[in-house]
Design an enzyme around this catalytic site. Structure first.
Site, mmCIF file in Angstrom:
data_model
loop_
_atom_site.group_PDB
_atom_site.id
_atom_site.type_symbol
_atom_site.label_atom_id
_atom_site.label_comp_id
_atom_site.label_asym_id
_atom_site.label_seq_id
_atom_site.Cartn_x
_atom_site.Cartn_y
_atom_site.Cartn_z
ATOM 1 N N PHE A 115 0.820 -1.209 0.018
ATOM 2 C CA PHE A 115 -0.074 0.104 0.129
ATOM 3 C C PHE A 115 1.043 1.220 -0.117
ATOM 4 O O PHE A 115 0.632 2.230 0.855
ATOM 5 C CB PHE A 115 -0.931 0.071 1.187
ATOM 6 C CG PHE A 115 -2.152 -0.972 1.277
ATOM 7 C CD1 PHE A 115 -2.468 -1.818 0.066
ATOM 8 C CD2 PHE A 115 -2.691 -1.083 2.454
ATOM 9 C CE1 PHE A 115 -3.570 -2.444 0.287
ATOM 10 C CE2 PHE A 115 -3.765 -1.904 2.606
ATOM 11 C CZ PHE A 115 -4.113 -2.868 1.176
ATOM 12 N N SER A 179 -5.140 -8.125 0.763
ATOM 13 C CA SER A 179 -3.527 -7.821 0.092
ATOM 14 C C SER A 179 -2.795 -8.554 1.166
ATOM 15 O O SER A 179 -3.017 -8.492 2.271
ATOM 16 C CB SER A 179 -3.306 -6.514 0.227
ATOM 17 O OG SER A 179 -1.780 -6.501 0.047
ATOM 18 N N LYS A 219 -13.328 -6.615 -0.873
ATOM 19 C CA LYS A 219 -12.215 -7.307 -1.793
ATOM 20 C C LYS A 219 -11.831 -8.404 -1.093
ATOM 21 O O LYS A 219 -11.142 -8.251 -0.127
ATOM 22 C CB LYS A 219 -11.182 -6.152 -2.377
ATOM 23 C CG LYS A 219 -10.651 -7.085 -3.523
ATOM 24 C CD LYS A 219 -9.517 -6.147 -4.300
ATOM 25 C CE LYS A 219 -9.091 -6.321 -5.305
ATOM 26 N NZ LYS A 219 -8.247 -5.710 -6.457
ATOM 27 N N ASN A 248 -8.584 -10.695 -4.946
ATOM 28 C CA ASN A 248 -7.248 -10.246 -4.961
ATOM 29 C C ASN A 248 -5.982 -11.354 -5.527
ATOM 30 O O ASN A 248 -6.411 -12.153 -5.807
ATOM 31 C CB ASN A 248 -6.877 -9.733 -3.475
ATOM 32 C CG ASN A 248 -6.235 -8.474 -3.462
ATOM 33 O OD1 ASN A 248 -5.300 -8.299 -4.189
ATOM 34 N ND2 ASN A 248 -6.422 -7.606 -2.681
#
Length: 359
Positions: A115, A179, A219, A248
């Site tokens: 990120f 993530s 997500k 993802n």
């Protein structure tokens, strides 16, 4: 593939992936990267999903435009929507470089970005500028992907802060809990943790949005087992989220990958993820009985790939790695191909193809 991009791609691939991406962002800001064709416009591609009217089902996935710098240039490439971010409340540099790796022989990418972004104070003015830009195509849909800062011990605080800051300018918001590159983030996919997070986030969405709350999507990772998928599907519906993005990147490393490439840590995207993400879509469509709209992402580079995900249960699709290998005309090429596939199957609108494999 666009002939010009096919010629220059070998040169691009000699450049470090992150540097190449930075050059792409800067070039798109100047307007030098553009589609060679007019956007594909056809009523067969239009549909309403979670209360929003989409001109076509092909979107740009989060991660490409982390700081919302090139919203209008992306949309002008023929995308029906774009999702910007992932943005965190505070700026952060992400993981040490190098952190992006290509495997051209398998059209794959591994990233462990973590990120990196300028934070909401950089992101929000960029988003505001794009929304007010007269050059922004009519009917454009802009989603915002939000995440927590590394080291945050109370994740809900970061998500709530970002919703308060950005929901008035976002057409939809996606909370990124999948993530693999932020420690502890995927733990939020566990049923109890997810239920607690969504309860707090949905209260904020409704309080801030009043009678017209911003659609909230979640997500998810493709690496969830069947029991986890069942628990999550139930939790999403119980908490009234508007949709889900599947999926993802994966932590899987198929044996056919280049050995050195496969040893890199991070999330794998591109062609090797394609079937796994489609299977996840198919499973969630069954679990939710088609009542929760799905955005399908993972390994899409042709209209056939996108159509397979739509027939499996996706209402919309997103690409990112596919553009790295196919070039800037990928959205137009996919939309054109979707029209042919719909006509072949006797569908007059893309919505009729959603979940067709289940019927």
């Amino acid at each position: 593939m666009n002939n010009l991009y096919k010629l220059i791609r070998p040169c691009i691939f000699k450049i470090d992936p992150e540097i190449a991406h930075g050059i792409t962002i800067k070039t798109m800001k100047t307007g030098l990267v553009r589609s060679c064709y007019l956007p594909i416009e056809d009523t067969a591609l239009r549909q309403n999903v979670f209360g929003l009217d989409f001109e076509n089902p092909v979107g740009m996935a989060a991660g490409f435009d982390k700081n919302a710098e090139i919203i209008v240039p992306v949309l002008k490439l023929g995308f029906g929507f774009t999702e910007v971010g992932t943005v965190t409340p505070k700026p952060q540099g992400g993981n040490p470089r190098p952190r992006i790796f290509r495997d051209p022989s398998n059209e794959a990418v591994i990233n462990r970005m973590g990120f990196p972004n300028g934070g909401v104070r950089v992101f929000k003015p960029n988003l505001d500028k794009a929304k007010s830009n007269p050059a922004c195509p009519d009917g454009s849909i802009i989603g915002v992907n939000i995440g927590m800062n590394k080291g945050q011990t109370i994740p809900a605080e970061d998500y709530i802060e970002l919703i308060k800051e950005l929901s008035d300018q976002a057409d939809y918001i996606t909370i990124n809990i999948s993530s693999p590159n932020t420690p502890g983030l995927r733990d939020l996919q566990e049923k109890n943790a997810l239920s607690e997070l969504l309860s707090k986030v949905m209260k904020t969405i409704r309080r801030v949005g009043g009678d017209y709350p911003t659609p909230l999507l979640v997500k998810l990772a493709p690496d969830l087992n069947e029991k986890q998928q069942e628990g999550i599907a139930k939790t999403l519906i119980e908490n009234g989220v508007s949709g889900v993005i599947l999926s993802n990147t994966t932590l899987d490393r198929p044996d056919f990958l280049n050995k050195k490439f496969g040893e890199e840590k991070g999330g794998l995207s591109g062609a090797p993820l394609r079937d796994k993400s489609t299977d996840t879509i198919r499973r969630f469509y069954k679990l939710t009985r088609g009542k929760l709209p799905i955005i399908g992402v993972g390994g899409i580079s042709t209209a056939r790939h996108a159509y397979d995900k739509i027939r499996a249960g996706a209402s919309l699709v997103q690409i990112y790695t596919g553009m790295i290998y196919e070039g800037p005309d990928i959205a137009n090429n996919i939309n054109k191909g979707l029209l042919d596939l719909l006509d072949h199957d006797g569908f007059s609108n893309i919505s009729q193809a959603i979940g067709a494999d289940h019927k």
